[in-house]
Motif scaffolding. Sequence first.
Motif, short mmCIF file in Angstrom:
data_model
loop_
_atom_site.label_atom_id
_atom_site.label_comp_id
_atom_site.label_asym_id
_atom_site.label_seq_id
_atom_site.Cartn_x
_atom_site.Cartn_y
_atom_site.Cartn_z
N GLY A 167 0.82 -1.09 -0.05
CA GLY A 167 0.07 0.06 -0.01
C GLY A 167 0.69 1.46 -0.12
O GLY A 167 1.91 1.36 -0.18
N PRO A 168 0.31 2.36 0.20
CA PRO A 168 0.99 3.82 0.15
C PRO A 168 1.85 3.91 1.52
O PRO A 168 1.53 3.26 2.33
CB PRO A 168 -0.32 4.82 0.19
N THR A 169 2.83 4.62 1.07
CA THR A 169 3.83 4.86 2.24
C THR A 169 3.74 6.53 2.35
O THR A 169 3.40 7.23 1.58
CB THR A 169 5.51 4.82 1.76
N GLY A 170 4.07 6.80 3.82
CA GLY A 170 3.97 8.14 4.18
C GLY A 170 2.70 8.73 4.40
O GLY A 170 2.57 9.84 4.43
N THR A 171 1.83 7.74 4.62
CA THR A 171 0.40 8.05 4.92
C THR A 171 -0.14 7.28 6.23
O THR A 171 0.22 6.12 6.25
CB THR A 171 -0.46 8.03 3.70
N THR A 172 -0.88 7.63 6.86
CA THR A 172 -1.54 6.99 7.88
C THR A 172 -2.85 6.40 7.47
O THR A 172 -3.41 5.61 8.50
CB THR A 172 -1.94 8.12 9.04
N VAL A 173 -2.91 5.95 6.29
CA VAL A 173 -4.27 5.24 5.86
C VAL A 173 -3.67 4.34 4.83
O VAL A 173 -3.12 4.49 3.96
CB VAL A 173 -5.40 6.09 5.08
N GLY A 174 -4.08 3.05 5.34
CA GLY A 174 -3.64 2.01 4.10
C GLY A 174 -4.83 1.36 3.68
O GLY A 174 -6.00 2.39 3.68
N ASP A 175 -4.99 0.00 3.34
CA ASP A 175 -6.30 -0.48 2.47
C ASP A 175 -6.14 -1.85 3.16
O ASP A 175 -5.52 -2.36 3.89
CB ASP A 175 -5.97 -0.44 0.97
N PHE A 176 -7.33 -2.64 2.42
CA PHE A 176 -7.81 -4.06 3.01
C PHE A 176 -7.82 -4.85 1.89
O PHE A 176 -8.89 -5.01 1.15
CB PHE A 176 -8.95 -3.82 3.79
N ILE A 177 -6.85 -5.37 1.50
CA ILE A 177 -6.91 -6.37 0.23
C ILE A 177 -6.21 -7.62 0.51
O ILE A 177 -4.92 -7.79 1.07
CB ILE A 177 -6.23 -5.77 -1.04
N ASP A 178 -6.74 -8.74 0.42
CA ASP A 178 -6.11 -10.14 0.62
C ASP A 178 -5.37 -10.47 -0.94
O ASP A 178 -5.75 -9.99 -1.96
CB ASP A 178 -7.09 -11.18 1.20
N GLY A 179 -4.43 -11.37 -0.71
CA GLY A 179 -3.89 -11.98 -2.13
C GLY A 179 -2.42 -12.19 -1.84
O GLY A 179 -1.97 -12.14 -0.70
N SER A 180 -1.60 -12.25 -2.89
CA SER A 180 -0.33 -12.45 -2.83
C SER A 180 0.45 -11.39 -2.23
O SER A 180 -0.30 -10.08 -2.35
CB SER A 180 0.51 -12.76 -4.17
N VAL A 181 1.72 -11.44 -1.80
CA VAL A 181 2.50 -10.35 -1.15
C VAL A 181 2.47 -8.93 -1.97
O VAL A 181 2.86 -7.96 -1.70
CB VAL A 181 3.62 -10.68 -0.43
N SER A 182 2.51 -9.36 -3.12
CA SER A 182 2.69 -8.53 -4.27
C SER A 182 1.54 -7.58 -4.28
O SER A 182 1.60 -6.08 -4.73
CB SER A 182 3.14 -8.84 -5.69
N ILE A 183 0.26 -8.05 -3.83
CA ILE A 183 -0.70 -7.15 -3.92
C ILE A 183 -1.67 -6.84 -2.71
O ILE A 183 -2.36 -5.93 -2.63
CB ILE A 183 -1.97 -7.63 -5.00
N ALA A 184 -1.12 -7.59 -1.78
CA ALA A 184 -1.84 -7.49 -0.32
C ALA A 184 -1.63 -6.31 0.35
O ALA A 184 -0.72 -5.72 0.19
CB ALA A 184 -1.58 -8.85 0.39
N GLN A 185 -2.72 -5.96 0.94
CA GLN A 185 -2.57 -4.38 1.63
C GLN A 185 -3.07 -4.44 3.05
O GLN A 185 -4.02 -5.16 3.41
CB GLN A 185 -3.18 -3.25 0.75
N LEU A 186 -2.35 -3.77 3.81
CA LEU A 186 -2.82 -3.60 5.33
C LEU A 186 -2.92 -2.29 5.80
O LEU A 186 -2.83 -1.32 5.05
CB LEU A 186 -1.59 -4.13 6.33
N ASN A 187 -3.40 -1.98 6.99
CA ASN A 187 -3.95 -0.80 7.30
C ASN A 187 -3.18 -0.35 8.91
O ASN A 187 -4.39 -1.02 9.98
CB ASN A 187 -5.54 -0.50 7.14
N VAL A 188 -2.36 -0.01 8.94
CA VAL A 188 -1.60 0.17 10.15
C VAL A 188 -1.55 -1.06 11.00
O VAL A 188 -2.03 -1.32 12.26
CB VAL A 188 -2.16 1.40 11.12
N PRO A 189 -0.78 -1.80 10.68
CA PRO A 189 -0.59 -3.18 11.50
C PRO A 189 0.23 -2.79 12.66
O PRO A 189 1.43 -2.14 12.56
CB PRO A 189 0.23 -4.21 10.68
#
Length: 449
Positions: free
Chosen positions: A253-275
């Motif tokens: 996901g995006p860097t330098g921002t306090t907001v991520g996303d929520f996507i499952d999948g391979s590590v190349s596309i998966a996204q987290l939100n402030v783990p």
Amino acid sequence: MKLIVSAFVLFFAINLSAQNCLNTYSGNGLPNLTNGNVSLAQYRNPSGLCKDKFGNMFVADGDNNIIRKISAAGVVSTYAGSGIAGYRNGSKDSAQFDSPFDICADDLGNVYVTDFNNQRIRKISVIGIVSTVAGNGIAGFKEGASDSAEFNYPRGIVWTPSNHLFIGDSWNHRIRKINLSTNTVSTFAGGGSTMGVGSVGSWIDGPDTSARFYTPCGLSIDTAFNLYLADAYNHRIRKIDVNAVVTTIAGSGPTGTTVGDFIDGSVSIAQLNVPTELCWTASKGIFIGDTYNDALRLLDFDGFVSTMAGAGIPGYKDSCATTLALMNHPRGLVASPNADSIFIIDGNNHAIRLLYKEMLPSTIFNLRDNNLIYLTQDRNILFLHLPVSNQEIVKYNISNVLGQYNYLNKINSNRCENGIELNIESLQNGIYFMNLELEGQRKTIKFLR
């Protein structure tokens, strides 16, 4: 004898498939400070969780300013701290903490705490003495001797068998190392001149101080002593090997921002939100407290990120359906030895949740017609309506969700006219599984004590 049918009982065959169920292990969603059985205990914005080699769990109960202990028998007590926010060493009963954030234990049973607002790392010895391991109480950045070193709101902590502590020094955007043998503090990974609360970090993979983080939090370690890091505002999971080389292993996901996303999948596309927390396991991979997604995620060894529980919205609901099970800011994690059960700090729900495998039938059969399971009104006697002759052999055992057995291979005991009575008064409240065998047929029965 007055009997009632337990509303929580399910019958199913032992040839099983499974799904993940999220249940409340301790806490009831209300902020408070109550000790006792896990079913009665209450917490106030807990964040950190660890387990020692003796089977005890410890909770950094942040807004209660104390450290809680959950014994292997399921009893919650105040382990250290007076409950008054402050800074004081000494006896664990009179010691003071200020928003303890994370926690770990060494092989001897000493417990270490990141004392967030005190800018210090504290130790609770096995004899109950609280001391300061490192930090002078000033929010800043300074290396060297432990008593003069400075941290900037330390969060994650992990102990290694080499007698080192590693710290997620959040607003210094670094991983710090405390050598407990020499009482010195150094930077293990991360660098840059941008530091302080609210400062914006960055994302760079590479060796030691050339790497960059953005509010690093929880840490975990594998059997080869590689570190794993929840890099919160980079919305990524990072690996730091024994040579301090940093790589990104999940999160796109995006860097330098306090907001991520929520996507499952391979590590190349998966996204987290402030783990903010994570837990490495040898059998399943890395479990992630994906805090702002209000979800528990798993990064498996095939490089795939999946959601184990949570729907991306805050809430409080137990369920065996992944997207119906709701949490609110999951943080600290502890896994059972085979990682089939995961304890989760559900911070804003002031609770500890438990994710475990719920067994589902592939083929249901009748062990005997009209077999039922009951609990007596006082819930101390488990009754199996299973009439058997004296020549028939009934075998059974009972285990909890962690696979720990309470009754091993009992045969033909406690018979009565219409079946078998078992005294379960010694069992702590919780979820149990009974494996039952009669004439070569097997069945697993789930019940709630």
